[in-house]
Write a protein that holds these residues in place. Structure first.
Motif, PDB file in Angstrom:
ATOM      1  N   ARG A   1      50.655   6.320   7.891  1.00 31.16           N
ATOM      2  CA  ARG A   1      51.410   5.251   7.737  1.00 31.16           C
ATOM      3  C   ARG A   1      52.661   5.885   6.731  1.00 31.16           C
ATOM      4  NH1 ARG A   1      49.302   0.385   4.856  1.00 31.16           N
ATOM      5  NH2 ARG A   1      49.787   1.586   3.112  1.00 31.16           N
TER       6      ARG A   1
ATOM      7  N   THR B   1      57.051  -0.401   8.880  1.00 22.86           N
ATOM      8  CA  THR B   1      56.078  -1.285   8.941  1.00 22.86           C
ATOM      9  C   THR B   1      55.804  -1.990  10.367  1.00 22.86           C
ATOM     10  OG1 THR B   1      56.609  -1.877   6.802  1.00 22.86           O
ATOM     11  CG2 THR B   1      55.275  -3.512   7.855  1.00 22.86           C
TER      12      THR B   1
ATOM     13  N   VAL C   1      54.160   0.412  12.521  1.00 19.41           N
ATOM     14  CA  VAL C   1      52.793   0.948  12.271  1.00 19.41           C
ATOM     15  C   VAL C   1      51.956  -0.549  12.764  1.00 19.41           C
ATOM     16  CG1 VAL C   1      53.029   2.268  10.546  1.00 19.41           C
ATOM     17  CG2 VAL C   1      52.593  -0.002   9.998  1.00 19.41           C
ATOM     18  N   ASN C   2      52.525  -1.560  12.690  1.00 16.66           N
ATOM     19  CA  ASN C   2      51.518  -3.008  12.864  1.00 16.66           C
ATOM     20  C   ASN C   2      51.623  -3.033  14.472  1.00 16.66           C
ATOM     21  OD1 ASN C   2      50.965  -3.401  10.161  1.00 16.66           O
ATOM     22  ND2 ASN C   2      52.829  -4.754  10.155  1.00 16.66           N
TER      23      ASN C   2
ATOM     24  N   GLY D   1      49.329  -0.142  15.527  1.00 16.41           N
ATOM     25  CA  GLY D   1      47.879  -0.510  15.135  1.00 16.41           C
ATOM     26  C   GLY D   1      47.213  -1.339  15.986  1.00 16.41           C
TER      27      GLY D   1
ATOM     28  N   LEU E   1      42.687   2.318  10.743  1.00 18.29           N
ATOM     29  CA  LEU E   1      43.427   1.493  11.081  1.00 18.29           C
ATOM     30  C   LEU E   1      43.750   0.372  10.267  1.00 18.29           C
ATOM     31  CD1 LEU E   1      42.496   0.806  14.920  1.00 18.29           C
ATOM     32  CD2 LEU E   1      44.506   2.115  13.841  1.00 18.29           C
TER      33      LEU E   1
ATOM     34  N   THR F   1      47.858   0.048   9.280  1.00 20.09           N
ATOM     35  CA  THR F   1      48.568  -1.209   9.401  1.00 20.09           C
ATOM     36  C   THR F   1      48.713  -1.865   8.043  1.00 20.09           C
ATOM     37  OG1 THR F   1      46.585  -2.363   9.757  1.00 20.09           O
ATOM     38  CG2 THR F   1      47.794  -1.555  11.742  1.00 20.09           C
ATOM     39  N   THR F   2      49.548  -2.533   7.977  1.00 22.81           N
ATOM     40  CA  THR F   2      49.958  -3.175   6.901  1.00 22.81           C
ATOM     41  C   THR F   2      50.778  -4.742   6.598  1.00 22.81           C
ATOM     42  OG1 THR F   2      51.288  -3.100   4.545  1.00 22.81           O
ATOM     43  CG2 THR F   2      52.118  -2.097   6.468  1.00 22.81           C
TER      44      THR F   2
ATOM     45  N   SER G   1      57.160  -9.523  15.285  1.00 18.94           N
ATOM     46  CA  SER G   1      56.004  -8.622  14.930  1.00 18.94           C
ATOM     47  C   SER G   1      54.625  -9.249  15.324  1.00 18.94           C
ATOM     48  CB  SER G   1      55.991  -8.581  13.303  1.00 18.94           C
ATOM     49  OG  SER G   1      57.113  -8.034  12.732  1.00 18.94           O
TER      50      SER G   1
ATOM     51  N   ALA H   1      52.653  -7.253  18.009  1.00 17.39           N
ATOM     52  CA  ALA H   1      51.366  -6.581  17.485  1.00 17.39           C
ATOM     53  C   ALA H   1      50.194  -7.315  18.445  1.00 17.39           C
ATOM     54  CB  ALA H   1      51.089  -6.878  16.069  1.00 17.39           C
TER      55      ALA H   1
ATOM     56  N   THR I   1      47.831  -5.448  21.186  1.00 17.23           N
ATOM     57  CA  THR I   1      46.291  -5.404  21.020  1.00 17.23           C
ATOM     58  C   THR I   1      45.706  -5.840  22.375  1.00 17.23           C
ATOM     59  OG1 THR I   1      46.321  -6.084  18.717  1.00 17.23           O
ATOM     60  CG2 THR I   1      44.249  -6.592  19.887  1.00 17.23           C
TER      61      THR I   1
END
Length: 125
Positions: A18, A36, A39-40, A43, A73, A77-78, A105, A109, A113
């Motif tokens: 990250r 951010t 990464v989300n 992730g 993961l 992710t954050t 977001s 995200a 998934t």
């Protein structure tokens, strides 16, 4: 291997990844928080693939779940950075940007998934 060692070592790797991405995608004080955001989404995609892959196994996959899912993961992710970035947008009066950032977001995200799960099912079906 000790579960805490698996989570800690995976978390260190995820956090380093990250950090590397945040250095590659810097953002200004009032801009869209690309690191951010990225990464989300990434992730979410990886977690979808991992979830399907792990469901194929038995209890012997628990170390992999801890290392990759919780550790790598989880460190990559954050939600905390996402939250503070939204708070800063609101404080700067960027309500529209904050609302858009939250909606896009979460939707992307979650979509990533599901895409990861669908891809994994296609590969391992």
């Amino acid at each position: 291997m000790n579960p805490i060692i698996l989570v800690m070592s995976g978390g260190a790797i995820g956090a380093a990844l990250r950090y590397g991405l945040s250095r590659a995608l810097p953002v200004g004080a009032t801009g869209w928080p690309w690191p951010t955001f990225a990464v989300n989404i990434i992730g979410g995609l990886c977690m979808g693939v991992l979830a399907i892959w792990l469901m194929r196994g038995d209890s012997s996959t628990e170390p992999l779940r801890l290392f990759l899912g919780v550790g790598v993961l989880g460190g990559f992710t954050t939600f905390s950075a996402f939250s503070v970035e939204m708070a800063y947008m609101v404080q700067r009066g960027q309500i529209g940007m904050a609302t858009g950032y939250a909606a896009v977001s979460v939707i992307l995200a979650l979509g990533a998934t599901f895409a990861g799960m669908a891809a994994a099912k296609a590969i391992w079906a």
